[in-house]
Design a protein around this motif. Structure first.
Motif, PDB file in Angstrom:
ATOM      1  N   GLU A  29       0.852  -1.202   0.000  1.00 10.64           N
ATOM      2  CA  GLU A  29       0.000   0.000   0.000  1.00 10.64           C
ATOM      3  C   GLU A  29       0.884   1.247   0.000  1.00 10.64           C
ATOM      4  O   GLU A  29       0.632   2.194  -0.751  1.00 10.64           O
ATOM      5  N   ALA A  30       1.887   1.239   0.853  1.00 14.68           N
ATOM      6  CA  ALA A  30       2.821   2.372   0.900  1.00 14.68           C
ATOM      7  C   ALA A  30       3.542   2.520  -0.436  1.00 14.68           C
ATOM      8  O   ALA A  30       3.714   3.641  -0.933  1.00 14.68           O
ATOM      9  N   ALA A  31       3.942   1.412  -1.049  1.00 15.77           N
ATOM     10  CA  ALA A  31       4.672   1.455  -2.324  1.00 15.77           C
ATOM     11  C   ALA A  31       3.832   2.109  -3.418  1.00 15.77           C
ATOM     12  O   ALA A  31       4.358   2.892  -4.217  1.00 15.77           O
ATOM     13  N   ARG A  32       2.552   1.797  -3.467  1.00 16.34           N
ATOM     14  CA  ARG A  32       1.679   2.427  -4.480  1.00 16.34           C
ATOM     15  C   ARG A  32       1.616   3.941  -4.272  1.00 16.34           C
ATOM     16  O   ARG A  32       1.671   4.714  -5.231  1.00 16.34           O
ATOM     17  N   ARG A  33       1.520   4.355  -3.029  1.00 18.28           N
ATOM     18  CA  ARG A  33       1.482   5.799  -2.745  1.00 18.28           C
ATOM     19  C   ARG A  33       2.822   6.456  -3.047  1.00 18.28           C
ATOM     20  O   ARG A  33       2.876   7.575  -3.556  1.00 18.28           O
TER      21      ARG A  33
END
Length: 185
Positions: A29-33
């Motif tokens: 999730e953090a990587a997508r952001r």
């Protein structure tokens, strides 16, 4: 004032792989952001960091690597690579044998008193260990809260609460707020 530096902390296979002993829930999730942030911010003012094991641990790190002996691998090991999805976004990078990345290598890129936007993993370890010394040294630090992930959701929140004690040296934003501000300029 020049554009801030986006500092992406330790988005590496070792923290994203579900089979790793150091997997960080919500890593992806953090990587997508983070991808959205880098695309909006630009790779020219983005620094990726990597936590890597030392060739020979010293001091308390000896005990640490006795506990996590599987992680005592060379920096070139795939374990320590920035994840494949983020790799194309890397223009500037540093590595460190410590949790904190506010060191001479990062200062050489950002300058001694920069404006930093910080995201990555783990909020309760390497992010916290980078943000507090940077703020203490005079950097203006903004943590992108939803582009960070902790070892647990509770640990993530506790780390944010600790960093909030450093206001106004440390401030907070979200991916949406930051992207909207970047697009608005």
């Amino acid at each position: 004032m020049s554009r801030p530096w986006l500092v992406v902390i330790d988005m590496q296979n070792v923290f994203g792989d579900p089979d790793s002993g150091w997997v960080t829930p919500r890593f992806h999730e953090a990587a997508r952001r983070i991808t959205r942030l880098v695309e909006a911010h630009g790779t020219d003012r983005t620094v990726f960091t990597r936590f890597v094991a030392p060739l020979e641990p010293t001091g308390a790190w000896r005990d640490y690597y006795e506990t996590f002996s599987w992680a005592l691998q060379p920096a070139s090991d795939p374990l320590y690579r920035i994840t494949e999805d983020l790799q194309p976004l890397v223009e500037h990078s540093i590595e460190a044998h410590t949790f904190g990345k506010w060191n001479d290598d990062l200062v050489a890129i950002t300058g001694p008193e920069p404006e930093l936007l910080v995201c990555g993993v783990a909020t309760d370890c390497c992010v916290l260990s980078t943000v507090l010394p940077a703020a203490d040294a005079g950097a203006s630090v903004t943590v992108v809260t939803d582009a960070c992930a902790g070892s647990t959701d509770g640990a993530h929140q506790k780390a944010l609460d600790v960093m909030a004690l450093y206001q106004p040296l440390v401030s907070f934003t979200t991916t949406e707020e930051l992207v909207a501000a970047t697009v608005g300029h």
